[in-house]
Design a protein around this motif. Structure first.
Motif, PDB file in Angstrom:
ATOM      1  N   ILE A   1      -6.067   1.171  -8.601  1.00 54.16           N
ATOM      2  CA  ILE A   1      -4.998   1.451  -9.168  1.00 54.16           C
ATOM      3  C   ILE A   1      -4.644   0.523 -10.318  1.00 54.16           C
ATOM      4  O   ILE A   1      -4.287  -0.569  -9.983  1.00 54.16           O
ATOM      5  CB  ILE A   1      -3.832   1.777  -8.240  1.00 54.16           C
ATOM      6  CG1 ILE A   1      -4.287   3.028  -7.146  1.00 54.16           C
ATOM      7  CG2 ILE A   1      -2.392   2.078  -8.818  1.00 54.16           C
ATOM      8  CD1 ILE A   1      -3.171   3.120  -6.118  1.00 54.16           C
TER       9      ILE A   1
ATOM     10  N   CYS B   1       0.722  -0.400   0.799  1.00 57.25           N
ATOM     11  CA  CYS B   1       0.133   0.617   0.088  1.00 57.25           C
ATOM     12  C   CYS B   1      -1.185   0.772   0.780  1.00 57.25           C
ATOM     13  O   CYS B   1      -2.004   0.031   1.317  1.00 57.25           O
ATOM     14  CB  CYS B   1      -0.017   0.362  -1.417  1.00 57.25           C
ATOM     15  SG  CYS B   1      -1.093   1.426  -2.127  1.00 57.25           S
ATOM     16  N   VAL B   2      -1.397   2.217   0.871  1.00 59.62           N
ATOM     17  CA  VAL B   2      -2.828   2.647   1.417  1.00 59.62           C
ATOM     18  C   VAL B   2      -3.679   3.379   0.423  1.00 59.62           C
ATOM     19  O   VAL B   2      -4.533   3.947   0.704  1.00 59.62           O
ATOM     20  CB  VAL B   2      -2.569   3.785   2.608  1.00 59.62           C
ATOM     21  CG1 VAL B   2      -2.084   2.777   3.903  1.00 59.62           C
ATOM     22  CG2 VAL B   2      -1.737   4.809   2.416  1.00 59.62           C
ATOM     23  N   PHE B   3      -3.325   3.287  -0.782  1.00 60.13           N
ATOM     24  CA  PHE B   3      -4.178   3.603  -1.928  1.00 60.13           C
ATOM     25  C   PHE B   3      -4.387   5.259  -1.731  1.00 60.13           C
ATOM     26  O   PHE B   3      -5.593   5.557  -2.339  1.00 60.13           O
ATOM     27  CB  PHE B   3      -5.440   2.705  -2.010  1.00 60.13           C
ATOM     28  CG  PHE B   3      -5.078   1.259  -2.570  1.00 60.13           C
ATOM     29  CD1 PHE B   3      -4.730   1.162  -3.751  1.00 60.13           C
ATOM     30  CD2 PHE B   3      -4.917   0.462  -1.538  1.00 60.13           C
ATOM     31  CE1 PHE B   3      -4.619  -0.060  -4.208  1.00 60.13           C
ATOM     32  CE2 PHE B   3      -4.202  -0.857  -2.049  1.00 60.13           C
ATOM     33  CZ  PHE B   3      -4.099  -0.951  -3.378  1.00 60.13           C
ATOM     34  N   CYS B   4      -3.393   5.973  -1.632  1.00 64.14           N
ATOM     35  CA  CYS B   4      -3.583   7.284  -1.461  1.00 64.14           C
ATOM     36  C   CYS B   4      -3.569   7.909  -3.007  1.00 64.14           C
ATOM     37  O   CYS B   4      -3.951   9.004  -3.164  1.00 64.14           O
ATOM     38  CB  CYS B   4      -2.343   8.033  -0.564  1.00 64.14           C
ATOM     39  SG  CYS B   4      -0.669   8.025  -1.192  1.00 64.14           S
ATOM     40  N   GLY B   5      -2.900   7.130  -3.715  1.00 61.55           N
ATOM     41  CA  GLY B   5      -2.791   7.741  -5.115  1.00 61.55           C
ATOM     42  C   GLY B   5      -1.822   8.529  -5.666  1.00 61.55           C
ATOM     43  O   GLY B   5      -1.924   9.269  -6.543  1.00 61.55           O
ATOM     44  N   GLU B   6      -0.961   8.984  -4.475  1.00 66.15           N
ATOM     45  CA  GLU B   6      -0.094  10.055  -4.556  1.00 66.15           C
ATOM     46  C   GLU B   6       0.888   9.668  -5.758  1.00 66.15           C
ATOM     47  O   GLU B   6       1.398  10.655  -6.595  1.00 66.15           O
ATOM     48  CB  GLU B   6       0.776  10.303  -3.440  1.00 66.15           C
ATOM     49  CG  GLU B   6       1.710  11.536  -3.263  1.00 66.15           C
ATOM     50  CD  GLU B   6       0.508  12.902  -2.991  1.00 66.15           C
ATOM     51  OE1 GLU B   6      -0.365  12.805  -2.595  1.00 66.15           O
ATOM     52  OE2 GLU B   6       1.132  13.971  -3.461  1.00 66.15           O
ATOM     53  N   CYS B   7       1.141   8.568  -6.109  1.00 64.36           N
ATOM     54  CA  CYS B   7       2.025   7.875  -6.928  1.00 64.36           C
ATOM     55  C   CYS B   7       1.514   8.163  -8.464  1.00 64.36           C
ATOM     56  O   CYS B   7       2.132   8.419  -9.253  1.00 64.36           O
ATOM     57  CB  CYS B   7       2.318   6.523  -6.831  1.00 64.36           C
ATOM     58  SG  CYS B   7       0.899   5.350  -6.668  1.00 64.36           S
TER      59      CYS B   7
ATOM     60  N   ALA C   1       5.634   2.366   0.739  1.00 59.72           N
ATOM     61  CA  ALA C   1       5.302   0.961   0.040  1.00 59.72           C
ATOM     62  C   ALA C   1       5.934   0.487  -1.064  1.00 59.72           C
ATOM     63  O   ALA C   1       6.013  -0.701  -1.532  1.00 59.72           O
ATOM     64  CB  ALA C   1       3.674   1.130  -0.342  1.00 59.72           C
ATOM     65  N   ILE C   2       6.577   1.466  -2.003  1.00 60.17           N
ATOM     66  CA  ILE C   2       7.242   1.154  -3.168  1.00 60.17           C
ATOM     67  C   ILE C   2       8.581   1.550  -3.306  1.00 60.17           C
ATOM     68  O   ILE C   2       8.846   2.718  -2.533  1.00 60.17           O
ATOM     69  CB  ILE C   2       6.636   1.521  -4.240  1.00 60.17           C
ATOM     70  CG1 ILE C   2       6.271   3.253  -4.169  1.00 60.17           C
ATOM     71  CG2 ILE C   2       5.094   0.896  -4.492  1.00 60.17           C
ATOM     72  CD1 ILE C   2       5.603   3.843  -5.561  1.00 60.17           C
TER      73      ILE C   2
ATOM     74  N   ASN D   1       4.511   6.805   3.127  1.00 62.29           N
ATOM     75  CA  ASN D   1       3.797   5.388   3.349  1.00 62.29           C
ATOM     76  C   ASN D   1       4.925   4.246   3.078  1.00 62.29           C
ATOM     77  O   ASN D   1       4.476   3.215   3.622  1.00 62.29           O
ATOM     78  CB  ASN D   1       2.778   5.214   2.295  1.00 62.29           C
ATOM     79  CG  ASN D   1       1.666   6.249   2.647  1.00 62.29           C
ATOM     80  OD1 ASN D   1       1.402   6.819   4.133  1.00 62.29           O
ATOM     81  ND2 ASN D   1       0.930   6.886   1.805  1.00 62.29           N
TER      82      ASN D   1
ATOM     83  N   LEU E   1      -0.035  -4.252  -5.246  1.00 69.39           N
ATOM     84  CA  LEU E   1      -0.071  -3.231  -4.344  1.00 69.39           C
ATOM     85  C   LEU E   1      -0.904  -3.691  -3.263  1.00 69.39           C
ATOM     86  O   LEU E   1      -0.864  -3.048  -1.998  1.00 69.39           O
ATOM     87  CB  LEU E   1      -0.723  -1.980  -5.181  1.00 69.39           C
ATOM     88  CG  LEU E   1       0.091  -1.029  -5.627  1.00 69.39           C
ATOM     89  CD1 LEU E   1      -0.469  -0.039  -6.427  1.00 69.39           C
ATOM     90  CD2 LEU E   1       1.406  -0.411  -4.965  1.00 69.39           C
TER      91      LEU E   1
ATOM     92  N   CYS F   1       5.755   8.350  -2.516  1.00 72.47           N
ATOM     93  CA  CYS F   1       5.259   7.432  -1.882  1.00 72.47           C
ATOM     94  C   CYS F   1       6.101   7.689  -0.370  1.00 72.47           C
ATOM     95  O   CYS F   1       5.810   7.699   0.503  1.00 72.47           O
ATOM     96  CB  CYS F   1       5.050   5.977  -2.326  1.00 72.47           C
ATOM     97  SG  CYS F   1       4.546   4.860  -1.152  1.00 72.47           S
TER      98      CYS F   1
HETATM   99  S1  SF4 Z   1      -0.888   4.595  -3.542  1.00 73.00           S
HETATM  100 FE1  SF4 Z   1       0.010   5.860  -2.094  1.00 73.00          FE
HETATM  101  S2  SF4 Z   1       0.711   4.286  -0.430  1.00 73.00           S
HETATM  102 FE2  SF4 Z   1       0.205   3.146  -2.489  1.00 73.00          FE
HETATM  103  S3  SF4 Z   1       2.160   3.073  -3.566  1.00 73.00           S
HETATM  104 FE3  SF4 Z   1       1.111   4.868  -4.292  1.00 73.00          FE
HETATM  105  S4  SF4 Z   1       2.007   6.520  -3.125  1.00 73.00           S
HETATM  106 FE4  SF4 Z   1       2.516   4.631  -2.065  1.00 73.00          FE
END
Ligand code: SF4
Ligand code: SF4
Lengths: 518, 376
Positions: free
Chosen positions: B165, B215-221, B190-191, B188, B210, B182
């Motif tokens: 990311i 952060c678990v790097f789901c990439g939803e953000c 994280a942010i 999660n 991150l 997030c």
């Molecule tokens: S990647 Fe997922 S856990 Fe990390 S900041 Fe984005 S939404 Fe949150």
């Protein structure tokens, strides 16, 4: 309300866990039963941190309280279930006080949890391999079902027993009859009518009505010579089966191994012939998820070299035996064979799953699919049958020489033996090596620092691995995954199996830690 | 059913109690532009793009947060509304490095545009989200070019130290969608928003990269980010929307079976996103589903059949390899019967493959010695 037992959902089924967390934020209650304080525990109202392998004792004690305090769903039990008296007799031998030592949980906490369980409806119980990967795996599953029937949580939306299937298509592989006892759609091979039906459909005679071998039996057969030809499709048995030294011995004893895969793996080393297959996104098909939903898989790129779709390879071998199979694409296989032969999938055709998939049972082309089973208390065998079971300890328990319990599972950033995720940019940066997760207490007792390389030894093997000191695990426990060949937990795990399902006890074996440096 | 109605642009629209003006409009196919509004999360009204004019109200109201009330008369594109949106967009374009050729002060020559781009991004290209940016889309729609206000310099440098990311604060418009994705969607945590006023920034933990946060790097953000502030590292600069086909498929990893869009360019997957509204995942993905696609392009892939001769694998043709397998199996069956063969199918591959394999064992070899690791 949710009861999550033996499931590290936030890492193994991340997206499923997000929906559960959403529900908790909206006020749903959550009880977690797990030896580890994993990520989901942050969201739980109650966490019962039981000792590894004590599930049945705990579940029986919970049921004891439900019956003793008259908290169970009498109406559901009397109208939809049989075998209550036997269950009662069994669980009354498990007062909470009796299981305190077995489970490592206070009697009062067990009582409170039972009361809590009875206070909210519906309750969905989710489990994963923490339940099944034990020598008592099948009994564990039955216990969870007993509990849910006793609470009257079967056959309702958001209720029931919900096993989260590990691999993307393990449900599908079962559905398709890649099992020694059933044809596609769970039709028994021992049933002469089913056999005749498939003989007619496949235009052959003389199919076997004898139940075949399960994987551990096949492996034994390689050594004693009763299995001479072994065809391994896409599985990295050398690293995923327990006790890797034993597995290596078995595979190297084999007379003739065919491996069909997309990469060389630790297993293909033992092969005599390796067949290169098309991978995910290189051919069309379907997967069936944990909710029995059949969804489409589509092609985005071409396979490298002359690699071919798996179904094509099987068809070509059949042709060399004089069998000409008519279906020449995944769609033809599904639409013209699978959905015709298995009544549960009869209504599922490719044209119906272009967008969202359909959940089986789906018995005709007008059928909308089925989101949950046992509707209104209807079980496959008529009434829900209680199956009381006794607690049994894991096959190998800690002793003086091997004082710790090793339990294993998956982590978020990788999948199984990393043949795929290890080759994806970025994922190795997030998790580049295996660790042995140990408790703060054991770390300080053994004078081990976070990040130090330690040696972990079981009766079967040893690995050197970096220690991760974490509050997630409790004293006396070590936790590892099997993503890396080097420090793979399966060098240590015990090849002891559930007597019925032959599932291995990945979740419990005895180990000791040796400090390497001072 | 409720018989109460509101009037939107002269259309009578029925509504249910609790529905917002935006929801009623959407149900009636009346378009109101949105930016910070994220389906499934609590509307915040932060960006003020979705404002509407309501008869009898002094101010313009954000339609995503204002509940419909019987008798309301709403205008969604009145001169007042359009002027307000233009102003909002001007401010957003001026707030950072929006160098997609929409957000430039007119009169600047192309060479200095490119030089500035180089300097800001260390890349010879315009914003990586160019063509896939909600702000750009709206600016074009309302013909706003960002020339009204002087561009602000952004004090936070780009964060490129994370795997997967890239966070570019110079393009962040602080809409808060990532924070909601997030915290409310993936949960999660994280942010969040950090600092105050002009210093406001989206921070992870105590403002760390991150990779050092929860952060678990789901990439939803990234999926939620409407601009180019959050971008997939692997996909950055490899694609523009008009170059790709979107192919719907199912994730190859766990049993959740998430629905994915594969963004395919010239026969290669360049990026993966979740299928919004698709069952079962409603657009959500985890780190494996979103980023675990490129193994198929590994140089290590098996490309031809291999036959072991004297302990060494040698390349072979399909006919050689398959003839060998068939002949050996025939020989074993002849000598020891079909039960001397056994097979393990794959719980990762498609249904049709497992079906074919068990059919091969049952119908052709005549044994039920077929299993897979259903139990692990
Ligand atoms: S990647 Fe997922 S856990 Fe990390 S900041 Fe984005 S939404 Fe949150
Ligand atoms: S995206 Fe993640 S949660 Fe969804 S199916 Fe893939 S691995 Fe499972």
């Amino acid at each position: 309300m949710f009861l999550v037992i033996g499931s590290n959902m936030a890492e193994a089924h991340p997206v499923a866990s997000t929906f559960l967390k959403n529900a908790v934020l909206k006020g749903a209650k959550l009880i977690v039963i797990d030896p580890r304080k994993h990520r989901l525990v942050d969201f739980a109202d109650v966490h019962l941190q039981l000792k590894v392998g004590s599930d049945i004792a705990l579940l029986n004690a919970l049921m004891y309280v439900l019956i003793d305090e008259n908290l169970y769903d009498k109406e559901f039990v009397s109208s939809c279930c049989v075998g209550f008296e036997e269950l009662k007799e069994k669980v009354l031998a498990y007062p909470p006080e009796r299981v305190v030592d077995i489970c490592g949980i206070d009697a009062e906490k067990i009582r409170d949890t039972a009361r809590f369980l009875a206070s909210v409806k519906p309750l969905m119980l989710c489990y994963t391999l923490g339940i099944t990967e034990h020598t008592c795996g099948k009994n564990n599953v039955m216990s969870t079902a007993n509990l849910q029937m006793l609470l009257g949580n079967m056959g309702v939306e958001c209720g029931g027993v919900n096993p989260l299937r590990g691999q993307n298509n393990v449900q599908g592989a079962c559905d398709m009859g890649a099992l020694p006892n059933v044809y596609p759609g769970y039709q028994a091979v021992t049933n002469p009518d089913a056999c005749a039906k498939f003989e007619t459909a496949w235009n052959v005679e003389g199919m076997s009505k004898k139940v075949g071998l399960m994987i551990p039996q096949m492996m034994d057969g390689l050594v004693d010579g009763s299995v001479r030809g072994f065809y391994i499709f896409g599985e990295n048995l050398a690293n995923t089966e327990p006790d890797m030294n034993k597995v290596a011995h078995e595979l190297s004893s084999a007379e003739f191994i065919v491996c069909q895969d997309i990469f060389q793996t630790e297993t293909t080393r033992f092969a005599h012939v390796v067949l290169p297959a098309a991978a995910w996104s290189e051919n069309d098909g379907t997967f069936t998820n944990s909710e029995r939903r059949v969804s489409r898989v589509r092609t985005a790129s071409t396979p490298p070299g002359i690699a071919k779709p798996n179904w094509w390879i099987f068809k070509e071998i059949a042709r060399r035996f004089g069998h000409d199979w008519p279906s020449a694409s995944a769609q033809e296989i599904w639409d013209n064979e699978v959905s015709v032969l298995a009544p549960n999938f009869a209504g599922i055709k490719y044209h119906r799953v272009e967008k969202d998939g359909l959940q089986w049972p789906c018995t005709d082309e007008q059928h909308p699919g089925t989101c949950y089973l046992h509707h209104g208390g209807q079980f496959t065998c008529g009434l829900g049958q209680f199956r009381p079971v006794d607690w049994t300890p894991p096959a190998e328990v800690p002793d003086e020489d091997y004082p710790l319990v090793l339990s294993t599972g998956r982590r978020l950033y990788h999948y199984h033996t990393r043949t795929q995720t290890g080759r994806c940019g970025g994922l190795n940066d997030l998790l580049g090596e295996e660790t042995a997760d140990i408790s703060l207490q054991d770390a300080s007792r053994l004078n081990i620092e976070n990040g130090e390389i330690i040696r972990l030894i079981s009766r079967r093997g040893e690995v050197n691995v970096r220690a991760k000191v974490t509050p997630e695990v409790s004293e006396g426990m070590v936790w590892m995954a099997f993503h890396f060949n080097d420090a793979n937990a399966n060098w240590l795990t015990n090849a002891a199996f559930d007597p019925d399902t032959l599932t291995a006890e990945y979740k419990a074996c005895a180990v000791r830690i040796e400090k390497l440096s001072n | 059913m409720n018989d109460e109605t509101i009037t939107i642009n002269g259309n009578e629209c029925r509504f249910e109690k609790g529905q917002t003006i935006l929801e009623v409009a959407e149900e009636n196919n009346i378009y109101i532009p949105t930016l910070c509004y994220l389906k499934g999360a609590t509307p915040t009204g932060t960006c003020r793009i979705c404002v509407v004019e309501i008869e009898g109200y002094r101010r313009l109201e954000t339609s995503c947060t204002t509940p419909a009330e019987a008798g309301m008369v709403v205008l969604t594109e009145s001169p007042k509304v359009v002027a307000s949106r233009k102003e909002t967009l001007e401010l957003m374009l001026a707030s950072g490095n929006h160098n997609c050729a929409i957000g430039f002060n007119r009169g600047e020559d192309w060479t200095s545009v490119q030089l500035k781009t180089q300097e800001a991004d260390d890349a010879g290209e315009l914003c990586p989200a160019w063509g896939d940016c909600r702000l750009q889309e709206l600016a074009y729609h309302y013909q706003v070019d960002g020339s009204k206000y002087a561009k602000r310099d952004v004090k936070y440098p780009m964060e490129t130290v994370n795997p997967l990311i890239v966070r570019d604060f110079s393009r962040c418009i602080l809409c808060g969608r990532c924070v909601q994705a997030c915290n409310e969607i993936q949960v999660n945590r994280a942010i969040n928003f950090g600092y105050r006023g002009a210093d406001t920034k989206i921070v992870a933990g105590a403002d760390v990269p991150l990779k050092d946060s929860a952060c678990v790097f789901c990439g939803e953000c990234i999926q939620a980010c409407p601009v180019g502030a959050l971008v997939e590292k692997k996909a950055r600069y490899t694609w523009r929307p008009w170059e790709v086909n979107k192919i719907r498929t199912t994730c190859p990893y766990c049993g959740v079976g998430c629905q994915l869009w594969l963004h395919e360019k010239n026969g290669r997957i360049v990026k993966v996103t979740g299928v919004e509204d698709g069952a079962p995942n409603k657009g959500r993905l985890c780190v494996k589903g979103r980023f675990g696609y490129d193994f198929i392009y590994s140089e290590d892939r098996l490309k031809t059949p291999l036959i072991k001769k004297n302990g060494q694998f040698q390349e072979a043709s399909w006919d050689e390899a398959l003839d060998l397998v068939a002949n050996k199996f025939k020989e074993i069956i002849k000598q020891d019967g079909p039960d001397a063969l056994a097979g393990v199918s794959c719980a990762r591959s498609i249904n049709e493959d497992s079906y074919q394999m068990q059919k091969l064992f049952r119908a052709v070899f005549k044994t039920n010695n077929i299993d897979h690791c259903a139990r692990t």
